[in-house]
Design a protein around this motif. Structure first.
Motif, short mmCIF file in Angstrom:
data_model
loop_
_atom_site.label_atom_id
_atom_site.label_comp_id
_atom_site.label_asym_id
_atom_site.label_seq_id
_atom_site.Cartn_x
_atom_site.Cartn_y
_atom_site.Cartn_z
N ALA A 105 0.91 -1.27 0.07
CA ALA A 105 0.05 -0.09 0.03
C ALA A 105 0.73 1.19 0.01
N THR A 106 1.80 1.27 0.83
CA THR A 106 2.90 2.44 0.91
C THR A 106 3.44 2.59 -0.47
N TYR A 107 4.09 1.60 -0.96
CA TYR A 107 4.55 1.69 -2.58
C TYR A 107 3.78 2.02 -3.37
N LEU A 108 2.45 1.73 -3.45
CA LEU A 108 1.47 2.14 -4.59
C LEU A 108 1.39 3.70 -4.20
N MET A 109 1.21 4.07 -2.88
CA MET A 109 0.55 5.41 -2.83
C MET A 109 1.97 6.52 -3.18
N ARG A 110 3.30 5.78 -2.79
CA ARG A 110 4.44 6.86 -3.18
C ARG A 110 4.85 6.61 -4.64
N ASN A 111 4.03 5.74 -5.34
CA ASN A 111 4.62 5.89 -6.69
C ASN A 111 3.48 6.10 -7.75
#
Length: 113
Positions: A105-111
């Motif tokens: 989830a963090t990766y998707l939101m940051r990218n």
């Protein structure tokens, strides 16, 4: 102040295939009659990897531009199995699965674009 919305939701899924259950009793009609006839078209791509699934949906609403929804989900069966191992004090991957979900989830939101 971000144009993106991120929600983490926990759902309890239950078998509703019961003869005495009236499915209509579970559905509330829209309170605003103008929203009852909104024409929504969905175009969805789904991916699965390990204990996770990702759905990317393009939503077209009549009179508006396209909107996109990204859903990240954990395999409930895999999570339940690991929870049983936790309850039995056995070696488990419960924390790894939850951490993997949060990392994804963090990766998707940051990218995001």
């Amino acid at each position: 102040m971000d144009p993106y919305d991120c929600r983490i939701t926990i759902n309890l899924e239950a078998n509703l295939d019961k003869p005495d259950l009236d499915p209509q009793a579970l559905v509330e009609p829209p309170k605003d009659p103008s929203k009852a006839s909104v024409d929504r078209q969905k175009d969805r791509l789904s991916y699965k990897h390990l204990a996770y699934s990702i759905d990317l949906t393009k939503v077209l609403i009549k009179g508006l531009g396209p909107q996109y929804e990204l859903e990240l989900e954990v395999d409930a069966g895999a999570l339940r199995q690991q929870m049983e191992l936790v309850a039995q004090n056995k070696e488990n991957a419960y924390s790894a699965i939850v951490e993997g979900f949060l990392d994804n989830a963090t990766y998707l939101m940051r990218n995001r674009p």
